[in-house]
Write an enzyme that holds these catalytic residues in place. Sequence first.
Site, mmCIF file in Angstrom:
data_model
loop_
_atom_site.group_PDB
_atom_site.id
_atom_site.type_symbol
_atom_site.label_atom_id
_atom_site.label_comp_id
_atom_site.label_asym_id
_atom_site.label_seq_id
_atom_site.Cartn_x
_atom_site.Cartn_y
_atom_site.Cartn_z
ATOM 1 N N ASP A 26 0.807 -1.221 0.000
ATOM 2 C CA ASP A 26 0.000 0.000 0.000
ATOM 3 C C ASP A 26 0.843 1.276 0.000
ATOM 4 O OD1 ASP A 26 -2.362 1.531 0.209
ATOM 5 O OD2 ASP A 26 -2.234 1.537 2.410
ATOM 6 N N GLU A 37 3.113 -8.181 7.289
ATOM 7 C CA GLU A 37 1.856 -8.787 6.849
ATOM 8 C C GLU A 37 2.010 -9.769 5.693
ATOM 9 O OE1 GLU A 37 -0.670 -5.472 5.910
ATOM 10 O OE2 GLU A 37 -0.910 -4.862 7.988
ATOM 11 N N TYR A 92 -7.102 -3.196 12.719
ATOM 12 C CA TYR A 92 -7.899 -2.085 12.175
ATOM 13 C C TYR A 92 -9.365 -2.238 12.548
ATOM 14 C CZ TYR A 92 -3.823 -0.345 9.813
ATOM 15 O OH TYR A 92 -2.584 0.200 9.559
ATOM 16 N N GLU A 95 0.632 -1.557 14.132
ATOM 17 C CA GLU A 95 -0.166 -0.615 13.329
ATOM 18 C C GLU A 95 -1.559 -0.538 13.926
ATOM 19 O OE1 GLU A 95 -0.603 -1.312 9.091
ATOM 20 O OE2 GLU A 95 1.531 -1.740 8.832
HETATM 21 C C1 E9O Z 1 0.021 -2.238 5.928
HETATM 22 C C2 E9O Z 1 0.147 -0.798 5.523
HETATM 23 O O1 E9O Z 1 1.174 -0.690 4.584
HETATM 24 N N1 E9O Z 1 -1.154 -2.404 6.783
HETATM 25 C C3 E9O Z 1 -2.375 -1.931 6.139
HETATM 26 C C4 E9O Z 1 -2.262 -0.403 5.967
HETATM 27 C C5 E9O Z 1 -3.530 0.276 5.432
HETATM 28 O O2 E9O Z 1 -3.745 1.433 5.744
HETATM 29 C C6 E9O Z 1 -1.161 -0.254 4.950
HETATM 30 O O3 E9O Z 1 -0.999 1.074 4.529
HETATM 31 O O4 E9O Z 1 -4.274 -0.330 4.689
HETATM 32 C C7 E9O Z 1 -3.569 -2.427 6.775
HETATM 33 C C8 E9O Z 1 -3.853 -3.838 6.385
HETATM 34 C C9 E9O Z 1 -5.142 -4.250 6.961
HETATM 35 C C10 E9O Z 1 -5.621 -5.517 6.361
HETATM 36 C C11 E9O Z 1 -6.963 -5.856 6.901
HETATM 37 C C12 E9O Z 1 -7.880 -6.322 5.843
HETATM 38 C C13 E9O Z 1 -9.157 -6.764 6.447
HETATM 39 C C14 E9O Z 1 -10.261 -6.842 5.454
HETATM 40 C C15 E9O Z 1 -11.563 -7.091 6.120
#
Ligand code: E9O
Length: 606
Positions: free
Chosen positions: A179, A421, A475, A511
């Site tokens: 990302d 990840e 998240y 994160e």
């Molecule tokens: C890695 C980072 O580089 N973690 C991500 C960050 C984001 O803002 C990204 O910028 O997206 C979050 C990954 C979350 C994955 C969860 C997916 C769940 C789907 C229901």
Amino acid sequence: GGMLSLQDSESREVRSLDGVWAFRADDSPGRSAGFDGQWWSRPLRESGPVIDMPVPSSYNDITQDRSLRDFVGWAWYEKEFYPPRSWSKNGQRMVLRFESAHYETIVWFNSQEVVRHSGGHLPFEVEVTSLLHFGQLNRITVAVNNTLTPNTLPPGTITHYDDLTMYPPNYFEQEYSFDFFNYAGIQRSVKLYTTPKGYVDDIDVVTNFTGTTGHVIFNITVGGAPSSKVVAVVDLLDRAGLVVASSTKMNGLLVVSEANLWWPYTMHNDSAYLYTLKVSVSFEGTTDVYRLPVGIRTVRVTNKQFLINNQPFYFHGVNKHEDADIRGKGVDYPLILKDINLLKWLGANAFRTSHYPYSEEIMDLCDRHGIVVIDECPAVGMRSANNFVNATLVHHQQVMAELVRRDKNRPSVVMWSVANEPASSLAVAGPYFESVISYTRKLDPHRPVTFVANSPTPESDRAAKFVDVVCLNSYISWYHHPGHLELVTLQVNHFLSSWHAYYNKPVIQTEYGAGTIAGFHMSPAVMFTEEYQVEMMGNYHTSFDKLRQDFLVGELVWNFADFNTKQGTTRVVGNKKGVFTRQRQPKMEAHVLKERYLELIKTLGC
Ligand code: E9O
């Protein structure tokens, strides 16, 4: 060989080749025109039109040309220069160094190929002594290819579309599942430097202490001379320049009484104490001098604690990116200093180099300012089984070797992160990470090793059992249960506790964050407003304040600042999870975090 940071000394001269270079992106079908036409064999302007391109910088955002911004393939750079005649004297050695180029790089010096390197974000160099022409123009030609494949780090895929009713000829797209924008080009400095014929090639330093006595265990490697013929003088100097210990061996132990330890800046005033290890090696009448900054400190992990100098350390800080307007990932001192100042303003004591090694310029400042770093390699977006194959593994180990070689002596670096990840619930990920992690431990037995796991449950992860510290991103109320702030505290408690219970290791929330568009306000809060970011993070903090009494050793916000990403339906001109905007102005959350971090420093003493 070693990869010591470049520095001037009485025996070494560094000359920057930064500035405006000639540039051409090879947009021919197959991107092969440059190789077919041997563009390195004469000045680039003779094989076609060139434009001016700054080095260091990503090339993507410099021009008004959308096809260059999104270019995939070989980009060609060229620099012409005159070396000073003084370099031809005394049998000196001349070395050409790239602090990084993204991704696959081939370098020619006066039409002769001199070095190839795979991987961005890390330095490579080559001796060019016999190739330099004095009193004449010298020419460096660089071809650099940003194409990502299943075996690069980060990985990606190329898809060709052959249906001519739907696509133009030779149409393809680069996809990747990480990302951030795949910025490319010569993103860090290019330098020439000299050393005497016999030179300090590498220095290894490990430190510890007992009571008030510090120990500096050193090992020096020389190049250009048999070590039996070299006379070494090793002095450890304190801040005032006084010699506190010395040796005439190539390896050994320096004992420092009443040692000043290197501490994170939040733990002691004026804390990031750096000694200087002055290494002089003499061979055939010349002496090479190299000065290595040394911080005396230890790092250790228990099942619930992260200890720096045997004191519990709680990481409260951020994840960053090398990312800014115009320059992309290009190294830029004003930006770096602004970021250091913002970190201190915030009271952040740590950051993770998400998701690749950062420039030595910023790492040097972390050593000097006492900012703690989790040093991450570019393994991000490893989402499919075809990433976990031998070709990637070999490269991954090479990248870890280069990262450890570059950063091993940095007191600020307290842990290696081998990936972010990855699809670590796949069966193939188990043995893969077992190899990468054990290899990294062998490279550096003195720092913990981790990767950031994101399997849905601790039992389903195949690789987390190999780490020293469990690192987790979450998240809740964003990707999971969007809008449901009321679930955050409960679920974070459950989530982090379940991983600690399963692995019995300390945990860092590496994160957590909310997309937030500066200037968007709504009350009650809704997603993308500044209120939502504040409320979501506040709910996370309620959990953290409970869990840090037990096994939680850190919280790192996603992200320090807004950053550019590839285009997609979930990204509005980039990722907006910054607590600062891309221009480094605070959102509401920055002020709230600042209060929290200053309070944590007061109550935890770190
Ligand atoms: C890695 C980072 O580089 N973690 C991500 C960050 C984001 O803002 C990204 O910028 O997206 C979050 C990954 C979350 C994955 C969860 C997916 C769940 C789907 C229901």
